[in-house]
Design a protein around this motif. Structure first.
Motif, PDB file in Angstrom:
ATOM      1  N   PRO A 110      35.999  53.877 -31.265  1.00  0.00           N
ATOM      2  CA  PRO A 110      35.676  52.677 -31.906  1.00  0.00           C
ATOM      3  C   PRO A 110      35.548  52.176 -33.688  1.00  0.00           C
ATOM      4  O   PRO A 110      35.410  53.676 -34.534  1.00  0.00           O
ATOM      5  CB  PRO A 110      34.781  51.957 -31.346  1.00  0.00           C
ATOM      6  N   SER A 114      31.239  47.292 -31.485  1.00  0.00           N
ATOM      7  CA  SER A 114      31.599  46.830 -29.587  1.00  0.00           C
ATOM      8  C   SER A 114      30.543  45.544 -29.401  1.00  0.00           C
ATOM      9  O   SER A 114      31.798  44.881 -28.583  1.00  0.00           O
ATOM     10  CB  SER A 114      30.881  48.016 -28.495  1.00  0.00           C
ATOM     11  N   TRP A 135      40.611  50.115 -32.038  1.00  0.00           N
ATOM     12  CA  TRP A 135      40.002  51.752 -31.481  1.00  0.00           C
ATOM     13  C   TRP A 135      40.703  52.350 -32.214  1.00  0.00           C
ATOM     14  O   TRP A 135      42.503  52.110 -32.175  1.00  0.00           O
ATOM     15  CB  TRP A 135      39.995  51.581 -29.879  1.00  0.00           C
TER      16      TRP A 135
END
Length: 366
Positions: A110, A114, A135
Motif C-alpha cells: 500500500p 488504509s 498500491w
C-alpha cells in the motif's frame, strides 16, 4: 434594500438560497452543507451512516508485465451519480484492502493510508467528490490472475462501531503478460527437457567411450540466458570415471544454419571401472533475469549403459592357461617325485634282506 427584503418573503427566500449556494461553494469539505451530500460521523441510524458511491478501480497503465511494478488505484466517487461504475456502500470512515486471490501471485504494497475519511475527498470538476487508495503491485505469476478489492465502511451509531455491517468484495480480473526474460527462460527449460544424449548401450571395463549431450536454443536466448550441461554418476551406478572433454564451453556452441537455432553441445570421456549397470545423469542448468527477478532451474536427464568385462587377448589366454596348468604340473611333478622316492626307499630296504637270505642258504648247505 434589506428592509424591503424583510417586507417581501419571496425575495428573502431567494436571497437565502443564493447566499447558501455561494457559501457552499466557498466552504471546505467538512462544512455542514457538504455533510448533506455524504454521511457524517454523527449519524443516528445505519441508514443515515451509509450512502452509495461509484467505484473506479484500475492500473495506471496496462498491460501489466510479470515482475514489473505498476500502480493500482481504487477511487470511490460520491455526491454525484456514476452510472457507468459499479456501486459500493461507503460511510464517513472507510478502509480499502487489496489482496491476491491466489497466494504468491502478486507482491502488494500500500502507498496510501488504509483508512480514509470522506471529509478528505477531492472535489471533482463535473460534480461530486472522490477519495483514492493506491498500491504498488508486482505480478509474480504470468497469465490470468485475480485481485480482490474490498471497500469496508466503518459505521458508528451512537458512539459504537457496527461490526460486520458491510463487507464489499469486488473481484478484479487481471491478465499478466509474461516478462520477456521469463518467456526465454521457460523456453530454455523446455528445450533442456528435450536435450539429446549419446551414450553407448554397452561398455567394456577399462576402455574409453565418448559421451555427449546437446540442446537447442533460439538465437535471441543466448544473449539473455546462461545455459550449461554437466555429467555425473547416478545413484546406484557401478564405478565409472568421467573426464570432461578439453573443448571450452564457448567453443562448444555452434550455430545451426538449417534451423536458425543455437546448439549447446558438451562432450565427455567415460571409462567403466567395474562390470555392472552404469547410470549417467546429464543436468542442464539454466539461469537468467526478468526485471529484478533472478531465474534459475536445473533439468536432469538419465541414461544407462551395461559394463562388461573385457575379452582376453590370445597372449592373455595363454598366460591364463599357463597360470591354470602350472599348479597342476607342479602338483603332478611333486607326486611323481614322491612316488620315485618311495620306490627307491622300498628298493633299498629290500636288498639287505635278500643278501641275508642268500647267506643263510650257503651256511645250510652240507
Amino acid at each position: 434594500m434589506f428592509g424591503e427584503a424583510r417586507r417581501r418573503p419571496g425575495v428573502r427566500a431567494t436571497l437565502v438560497v443564493v447566499a447558501v449556494t455561494m457559501l457552499a461553494l466557498a466552504w471546505p469539505l467538512g462544512a455542514p452543507l457538504y455533510a448533506e451530500v455524504y454521511p457524517g460521523p454523527d449519524a443516528g441510524t445505519v441508514n443515515e451512516a451509509i450512502t452509495n458511491a461509484g467505484l473506479d478501480a484500475r492500473f495506471d497503465s496496462e498491460p501489466i508485465t510479470q515482475f514489473e511494478t505498476a500502480t493500482f488505484r481504487a477511487t470511490v466517487i460520491y455526491g454525484t451519480s456514476s452510472p457507468n461504475l459499479p456501486t459500493v456502500k461507503v460511510a464517513w470512515s472507510n478502509e480499502a484492502q487489496l489482496a491476491a486471490e491466489t497466494k504468491d501471485t502478486f507482491n502488494i504494497e500500500p502507498t496510501s493510508a488504509s483508512r480514509q475519511f470522506l471529509d478528505d475527498g477531492t472535489r471533482r470538476p463535473g460534480g461530486g467528490y472522490e477519495l483514492t487508495w493506491t498500491w504498488n503491485v508486482t505480478p509474480i505469476v504470468a497469465g490470468k490472475q485475480t485481485l480482490i478489492l474490498r471497500i469496508l465502511p466503518i459505521v458508528v451509531v451512537e458512539g459504537q462501531v457496527v461490526p460486520g455491517l458491510i463487507d464489499v468484495n469486488k473481484p478484479i480480473a487481471v491478465t499478466v503478460d509474461v516478462h520477456p526474460g521469463q518467456r526465454d527462460f521457460d523456453e530454455a527449460v523446455k528445450a533442456a527437457a528435450e536435450m539429446k544424449v549419446q551414450v553407448p548401450d554397452e561398455m567394456i571395463v577399462g576402455e574409453k567411450y565418448d559421451v555427449s549431450a546437446s540442446m537447442s536454443l533460439a538465437p535471441n536466448h543466448s544473449g539473455t540466458l546462461s545455459v550449461d550441461i554437466d555429467l555425473d554418476k547416478g545413484e546406484g551406478s557401478s564405478a565409472v570415471t568421467i573426464v570432461e572433454a578439453t573443448t571450452a564451453p564457448a567453443a562448444a556452441r555452434t550455430a545451426l544454419p538449417t534451423s536458425g537455432d543455437e546448439s549447446i553441445v558438451r562432450r565427455w570421456t567415460v571409462v567403466s571401472d567395474e562390470p555392472g549397470q552404469i547410470a549417467l545423469v546429464f543436468t542442464a542448468t539454466v539461469t537468467g533475469h526478468a526485471a529484478a527477478q533472478d531465474l534459475a532451474g536445473k533439468v536432469p536427464k538419465t541414461a544407462s549403459a551395461r559394463a562388461t568385462p573385457r575379452a582376453p587377448s590370445p597372449g592373455e589366454i595363454l598366460q591364463q592357461a599357463v597360470q591354470y596348468v602350472a599348479p597342476i604340473v607342479g602338483l603332478a611333478g611333486a607326486v611323481l617325485a614322491l612316488l620315485m622316492a618311495w620306490k627307491k626307499w622300498k628298493s633299498g630296504k629290500a636288498d639287505p634282506e635278500d643278501q641275508q637270505a642268500a647267506g643263510s642258504s650257503v651256511d645250510e648247505a652240507p
